[in-house]
Design an enzyme around this catalytic site. Structure first.
Site, PDB file in Angstrom:
ATOM      1  N   ASP A 111     -31.041  27.965 -88.316  1.00  0.00           N
ATOM      2  CA  ASP A 111     -30.508  28.735 -87.189  1.00  0.00           C
ATOM      3  C   ASP A 111     -29.717  29.929 -87.722  1.00  0.00           C
ATOM      4  O   ASP A 111     -30.269  31.007 -87.928  1.00  0.00           O
ATOM      5  CB  ASP A 111     -29.643  27.812 -86.326  1.00  0.00           C
ATOM      6  CG  ASP A 111     -29.052  28.527 -85.132  1.00  0.00           C
ATOM      7  OD1 ASP A 111     -29.379  29.706 -84.917  1.00  0.00           O
ATOM      8  OD2 ASP A 111     -28.256  27.907 -84.396  1.00  0.00           O
ATOM      9  N   LYS A 139     -35.240  29.562 -86.089  1.00  0.00           N
ATOM     10  CA  LYS A 139     -34.810  30.523 -85.076  1.00  0.00           C
ATOM     11  C   LYS A 139     -34.720  31.883 -85.777  1.00  0.00           C
ATOM     12  O   LYS A 139     -34.887  31.955 -86.999  1.00  0.00           O
ATOM     13  CB  LYS A 139     -33.455  30.097 -84.514  1.00  0.00           C
ATOM     14  CG  LYS A 139     -33.519  28.764 -83.754  1.00  0.00           C
ATOM     15  CD  LYS A 139     -32.163  28.362 -83.208  1.00  0.00           C
ATOM     16  CE  LYS A 139     -32.226  26.999 -82.543  1.00  0.00           C
ATOM     17  NZ  LYS A 139     -30.893  26.526 -82.110  1.00  0.00           N
ATOM     18  N   PHE A 160     -31.110  25.895 -77.848  1.00  0.00           N
ATOM     19  CA  PHE A 160     -30.881  24.608 -78.506  1.00  0.00           C
ATOM     20  C   PHE A 160     -32.080  23.677 -78.330  1.00  0.00           C
ATOM     21  O   PHE A 160     -32.645  23.563 -77.253  1.00  0.00           O
ATOM     22  CB  PHE A 160     -29.634  23.969 -77.887  1.00  0.00           C
ATOM     23  CG  PHE A 160     -29.184  22.728 -78.585  1.00  0.00           C
ATOM     24  CD1 PHE A 160     -28.514  22.789 -79.794  1.00  0.00           C
ATOM     25  CD2 PHE A 160     -29.442  21.480 -78.036  1.00  0.00           C
ATOM     26  CE1 PHE A 160     -28.097  21.642 -80.442  1.00  0.00           C
ATOM     27  CE2 PHE A 160     -29.034  20.323 -78.680  1.00  0.00           C
ATOM     28  CZ  PHE A 160     -28.369  20.408 -79.887  1.00  0.00           C
TER      29      PHE A 160
HETATM   30  P1  IMP Z   1     -27.648  26.702 -89.622  1.00  0.00           P
HETATM   31  O1  IMP Z   1     -26.727  26.422 -90.772  1.00  0.00           O
HETATM   32  O2  IMP Z   1     -26.960  27.463 -88.505  1.00  0.00           O
HETATM   33  O3  IMP Z   1     -28.934  27.376 -90.037  1.00  0.00           O
HETATM   34  O4  IMP Z   1     -27.996  25.340 -88.929  1.00  0.00           O
HETATM   35  C1  IMP Z   1     -28.449  24.320 -89.660  1.00  0.00           C
HETATM   36  C2  IMP Z   1     -28.326  22.951 -89.076  1.00  0.00           C
HETATM   37  O5  IMP Z   1     -27.761  22.874 -87.781  1.00  0.00           O
HETATM   38  C3  IMP Z   1     -29.724  22.403 -88.934  1.00  0.00           C
HETATM   39  O6  IMP Z   1     -30.180  21.863 -90.140  1.00  0.00           O
HETATM   40  C4  IMP Z   1     -29.554  21.382 -87.841  1.00  0.00           C
HETATM   41  O7  IMP Z   1     -29.147  20.154 -88.390  1.00  0.00           O
HETATM   42  C5  IMP Z   1     -28.477  21.975 -86.966  1.00  0.00           C
HETATM   43  N1  IMP Z   1     -29.097  22.710 -85.845  1.00  0.00           N
HETATM   44  C6  IMP Z   1     -29.349  24.030 -85.774  1.00  0.00           C
HETATM   45  N2  IMP Z   1     -29.941  24.369 -84.600  1.00  0.00           N
HETATM   46  C7  IMP Z   1     -30.075  23.193 -83.928  1.00  0.00           C
HETATM   47  C8  IMP Z   1     -30.644  22.870 -82.636  1.00  0.00           C
HETATM   48  O8  IMP Z   1     -31.134  23.713 -81.867  1.00  0.00           O
HETATM   49  N3  IMP Z   1     -30.624  21.545 -82.315  1.00  0.00           N
HETATM   50  C9  IMP Z   1     -30.088  20.579 -83.110  1.00  0.00           C
HETATM   51  N4  IMP Z   1     -29.557  20.842 -84.309  1.00  0.00           N
HETATM   52  C10 IMP Z   1     -29.540  22.136 -84.712  1.00  0.00           C
END
Ligand code: IMP
Ligand code: MG
Length: 187
Positions: A111, A139, A160
């Site tokens: 994300d 994303k 989400f």
């Molecule tokens: P980032 O560090 O923002 O890229 O997010 C990483 C982690 O957040 C992912 O590995 C997921 O475990 C959690 N995450 C991110 N987006 C979602 C979502 O839409 N649903 C559920 N978990 C999410």
């Protein structure tokens, strides 16, 4: 397309299926085939990022026809929230000695990219031979994150999502397809 309504803490959340079980299955097969070609003759250590990646990882490794080892790392960024907390912390480190090895990091979803950046830096400290990242879902992220990700299952919108390992307040990881949040309101 399936719809799912979840009642939680006096709120009503409406989710809608965006990727079916059959589509996931087909894409995982394709990714397994590609990785098997790219890593032919190598024995990578495949590191699953807990908790979210466990189903994707389980399906992916059964579609590889190379030799490999498996390990896990656990980090936290989302907590129980619908968005990233903005900081990543290490909960469980890998057990394998990764120095000089080819590493494939398996993520459920990228994300903000904070987690991937953190993992890349952390694993690089142990001087592996190579690091590539595969994520089931992605994303929209910035360029500096995009260049760290070699394999992407599906590019999705920024709302989400739950299912296929991904949770909403620790639940619903066992859903066989991916659902995204359409709306939520007080109930
Ligand atoms: P980032 O560090 O923002 O890229 O997010 C990483 C982690 O957040 C992912 O590995 C997921 O475990 C959690 N995450 C991110 N987006 C979602 C979502 O839409 N649903 C559920 N978990 C999410
Ligand atoms: Mg994750």
């Amino acid at each position: 397309m399936g719809k799912l309504t979840i009642e939680r803490d006096n709120k009503s959340y409406l989710f809608e299926e965006i990727i079916s079980e059959a589509e996931l299955c087909k894409r995982v097969k394709e990714l397994g085939k590609q990785i098997s070609i790219d890593y032919e003759g190598k024995v990578p250590i495949i590191i699953g990022v807990l908790n979210g990646s466990f189903l994707f990882m389980a399906d992916l490794i059964r579609n590889l026809n190379i030799e490999f080892e498996v390990d896990f790392i656990k980090i936290s960024s989302y907590g129980d929230d619908l968005k990233t907390s903005g900081s990543v912390s290490l909960i469980k480190d890998t057990s394998a000695n990764i120095t000089g090895r080819d590493i494939i990091v398996v993520e459920d979803i990228v994300d903000s990219g904070l987690s991937v950046k953190y993992l890349y830096k952390k694993l690089s400290n142990n001087n592996p031979k190579s690091i590539n990242v595969i994520t089931c879902l992605k994303k929209k992220t910035k360029k500096d994150v995009d260049q760290l990700i070699k394999y992407i299952g599906f590019n999705i919108s920024s709302s989400f999502v739950i299912g296929y390992g991904l949770d909403f307040k620790q639940k619903y990881r066992g859903l066989s397809s991916i659902y995204n949040l359409k709306s939520h309101m007080e109930s």
